[in-house]
Motif scaffolding. Structure first.
Motif, PDB file in Angstrom:
ATOM      1  N   UNK A   8      -6.377  71.881  32.178  1.00  0.00           N
ATOM      2  CA  UNK A   8      -5.587  71.945  30.740  1.00  0.00           C
ATOM      3  C   UNK A   8      -4.681  72.959  30.477  1.00  0.00           C
ATOM      4  N   UNK A   9      -4.037  73.169  31.096  1.00  0.00           N
ATOM      5  CA  UNK A   9      -3.004  74.346  30.168  1.00  0.00           C
ATOM      6  C   UNK A   9      -1.356  73.031  31.041  1.00  0.00           C
ATOM      7  N   UNK A  10      -1.535  72.170  31.901  1.00  0.00           N
ATOM      8  CA  UNK A  10      -0.840  71.479  31.966  1.00  0.00           C
ATOM      9  C   UNK A  10      -0.469  70.159  30.791  1.00  0.00           C
ATOM     10  N   UNK A  11      -2.068  70.324  30.592  1.00  0.00           N
ATOM     11  CA  UNK A  11      -1.951  69.343  29.601  1.00  0.00           C
ATOM     12  C   UNK A  11      -0.923  69.559  28.017  1.00  0.00           C
ATOM     13  N   UNK A  64       5.223  64.774  25.257  1.00  0.00           N
ATOM     14  CA  UNK A  64       5.132  62.841  24.810  1.00  0.00           C
ATOM     15  C   UNK A  64       5.445  62.720  23.469  1.00  0.00           C
ATOM     16  N   UNK A  65       4.555  63.439  22.817  1.00  0.00           N
ATOM     17  CA  UNK A  65       4.397  63.146  21.379  1.00  0.00           C
ATOM     18  C   UNK A  65       5.558  63.057  20.652  1.00  0.00           C
ATOM     19  N   UNK A  79       8.661  70.560  11.469  1.00  0.00           N
ATOM     20  CA  UNK A  79       6.772  71.237  11.838  1.00  0.00           C
ATOM     21  C   UNK A  79       6.475  71.490  13.029  1.00  0.00           C
ATOM     22  N   UNK A  80       6.473  69.696  13.339  1.00  0.00           N
ATOM     23  CA  UNK A  80       5.273  69.257  14.507  1.00  0.00           C
ATOM     24  C   UNK A  80       6.405  70.028  15.943  1.00  0.00           C
ATOM     25  N   UNK A  81       7.350  70.129  15.753  1.00  0.00           N
ATOM     26  CA  UNK A  81       8.166  70.369  16.982  1.00  0.00           C
ATOM     27  C   UNK A  81       8.019  72.357  16.937  1.00  0.00           C
ATOM     28  N   UNK A  82       8.283  73.050  15.704  1.00  0.00           N
ATOM     29  CA  UNK A  82       7.970  74.397  15.674  1.00  0.00           C
ATOM     30  C   UNK A  82       5.810  74.787  15.859  1.00  0.00           C
ATOM     31  N   UNK A  83       5.686  73.749  16.173  1.00  0.00           N
ATOM     32  CA  UNK A  83       4.489  73.967  16.241  1.00  0.00           C
ATOM     33  C   UNK A  83       3.905  73.757  16.858  1.00  0.00           C
ATOM     34  N   UNK A  84       4.332  73.013  17.951  1.00  0.00           N
ATOM     35  CA  UNK A  84       4.724  72.879  19.522  1.00  0.00           C
ATOM     36  C   UNK A  84       4.710  73.712  20.610  1.00  0.00           C
ATOM     37  N   UNK A  85       5.319  74.648  20.168  1.00  0.00           N
ATOM     38  CA  UNK A  85       6.651  75.578  20.607  1.00  0.00           C
ATOM     39  C   UNK A  85       4.870  77.174  20.752  1.00  0.00           C
ATOM     40  N   UNK A  86       3.895  77.149  19.899  1.00  0.00           N
ATOM     41  CA  UNK A  86       2.740  78.328  19.975  1.00  0.00           C
ATOM     42  C   UNK A  86       2.101  77.059  20.442  1.00  0.00           C
ATOM     43  N   UNK A  87       1.723  76.124  20.946  1.00  0.00           N
ATOM     44  CA  UNK A  87       0.673  75.966  21.328  1.00  0.00           C
ATOM     45  C   UNK A  87      -0.196  76.446  22.717  1.00  0.00           C
ATOM     46  N   UNK A  88       1.228  75.933  23.698  1.00  0.00           N
ATOM     47  CA  UNK A  88       0.923  76.435  25.240  1.00  0.00           C
ATOM     48  C   UNK A  88       0.894  77.939  25.081  1.00  0.00           C
ATOM     49  N   UNK A  89       1.299  79.043  24.851  1.00  0.00           N
ATOM     50  CA  UNK A  89       0.765  80.333  24.747  1.00  0.00           C
ATOM     51  C   UNK A  89      -0.291  80.565  23.624  1.00  0.00           C
ATOM     52  N   UNK A  90      -0.894  79.892  22.738  1.00  0.00           N
ATOM     53  CA  UNK A  90      -1.759  80.251  22.654  1.00  0.00           C
ATOM     54  C   UNK A  90      -3.048  79.493  22.980  1.00  0.00           C
ATOM     55  N   UNK A  91      -3.513  78.012  23.624  1.00  0.00           N
ATOM     56  CA  UNK A  91      -3.596  77.332  24.499  1.00  0.00           C
ATOM     57  C   UNK A  91      -4.828  78.410  25.574  1.00  0.00           C
ATOM     58  N   UNK A  92      -3.498  79.029  26.413  1.00  0.00           N
ATOM     59  CA  UNK A  92      -3.447  79.547  27.216  1.00  0.00           C
ATOM     60  C   UNK A  92      -4.411  80.550  27.423  1.00  0.00           C
ATOM     61  N   UNK A  93      -3.967  81.662  26.312  1.00  0.00           N
ATOM     62  CA  UNK A  93      -4.842  82.024  26.282  1.00  0.00           C
ATOM     63  C   UNK A  93      -6.595  82.201  25.952  1.00  0.00           C
TER      64      UNK A  93
END
Length: 329
Positions: free
Chosen positions: A266-269, A276-277, A295-309
């Motif tokens: 899940x973290x890798x995805x 990729x998107x 906006x999308x690029x900025x959100x992407x930086x926070x997706x893995x740190x947030x989802x990993x937890x």
């Protein structure tokens, strides 16, 4: 030849033209101006709410993982050591970006010192490379645990885990070091305006009024030597893991073994699919507004740190049980 306009965390290029920004005549500015989300300045306060929420989740969640692993002796294993490396990487990466971004959104603090901009650039790319390397290390741990379970404790000793962590740190630090070193050598005489809320390699280099091919080529080298090679290693590891899983005699044993890999997958995805998107959007979405790209690029930086937890807090039984005991007491 300019660097390929993929948005990848180790060297991305936001599709904008210099004509989109005001130009000034100067040489080697002492500060850059970060625009935040161009075109959405009136909505910066509202945009800051989800960013701030995700940042708080990332900070609290990753510190919780570190605290839980430290306090629970049963979690002193390679898998959780690598998880701690991932948590530290996510903490540094998100903290490299969000405080300045929120200062822009809340206080209109757009100026950033030239040296501070290069430092931010270095930390963003360095810890992006480290995060990719940590996923490789975690894939190695899962491969050894499933394909060579009897030798897991002898192969991945604490000493080996420490050396792998040091190697990940040195790889990121050394590979990215030329980014700020080269960027600091270029003359800047076009504009000091960066149409996004943080400093990244290609966005800064594009402001230089010199032949920056060496920076572009090196960015491509880092891109392919890190992201592609890491992706291949992870894919090969999981091909071997799946081969072992499907050879198990019962469905329950297959599901139980595969369940130990779910959190990592899940973290890798969460790390690669947004890559990729955004890459496809940057390649084929020339008509997409600039503010949407940023906006999308900025959100992407926070997706893995947030989802990993969330992923590891919910999916990992040992961490979940430890937290339940803490709250119960």
């Amino acid at each position: 030849m300019q660097e390929t306009p993929f948005y990848l965390r180790v060297g991305h290029l936001l599709p904008y033209s210099m004509s989109d920004s005001n130009t000034t005549n100067f040489t080697n500015p002492s500060t850059f101006i970060l625009l935040g989300i161009p075109g959405l300045e009136a909505d910066h306060v509202w945009i800051s709410i989800p960013f701030c929420t995700m940042y708080i989740i990332a900070i609290l969640g990753n510190f919780t993982i570190l605290f839980t692993v430290k306090m629970e002796p049963s979690l002193h294993e390679p898998m959780y050591y690598f998880l701690c490396m991932l948590a530290i990487t996510d903490l540094v990466l998100s903290t490299s970006i969000l405080p300045k971004m929120l200062a822009i959104f809340w206080f209109n603090s757009r100026e950033i010192n030239f040296s501070a901009c290069l430092t931010q650039m270095y930390f963003i790319h360095c810890f992006s490379v480290m995060e990719s390397g940590t996923f490789v290390a975690m894939a190695l741990d899962r491969y050894v645990a499933i394909c060579h379970p009897l030798r897991h404790s002898t192969i991945l000793t604490n000493s080996i885990v420490g050396k792998i962590g040091l190697a990940m740190l040195l790889r990121g630090g050394i590979l990215i070091l030329p980014y700020p070193l080269l960027a600091s050598q270029w003359p800047y005489c076009r504009t000091n305006i960066i149409p996004q809320p943080y400093c990244v390699h290609i966005a800064v280099v594009n402001l230089a009024c010199a032949n920056t091919h060496i920076s572009s080529y090196y960015g491509l080298f880092v891109l392919y030597s890190v992201m592609v090679l890491d992706g291949i290693f992870i894919a090969v590891s999981y091909i071997q893991i799946l081969r072992i899983i499907f050879s198990l005699p019962t469905k329950d044993s297959r599901l139980k073994t595969f369940g130990t890999c779910i959190s990592h997958l899940c973290s890798i995805l969460a790390f690669y699919i947004p890559n990729l998107f955004i890459s496809l959007m940057n390649r084929f979405g020339q008509n997409v507004p600039l503010h949407f790209h940023v906006l999308i690029a900025s959100v992407y930086f926070l997706i893995p740190p947030t989802l990993n937890t969330i992923i590891y807090g919910v999916r990992t039984k040992q961490i979940r049980d430890r937290l339940l005991r803490v709250f119960t007491h």
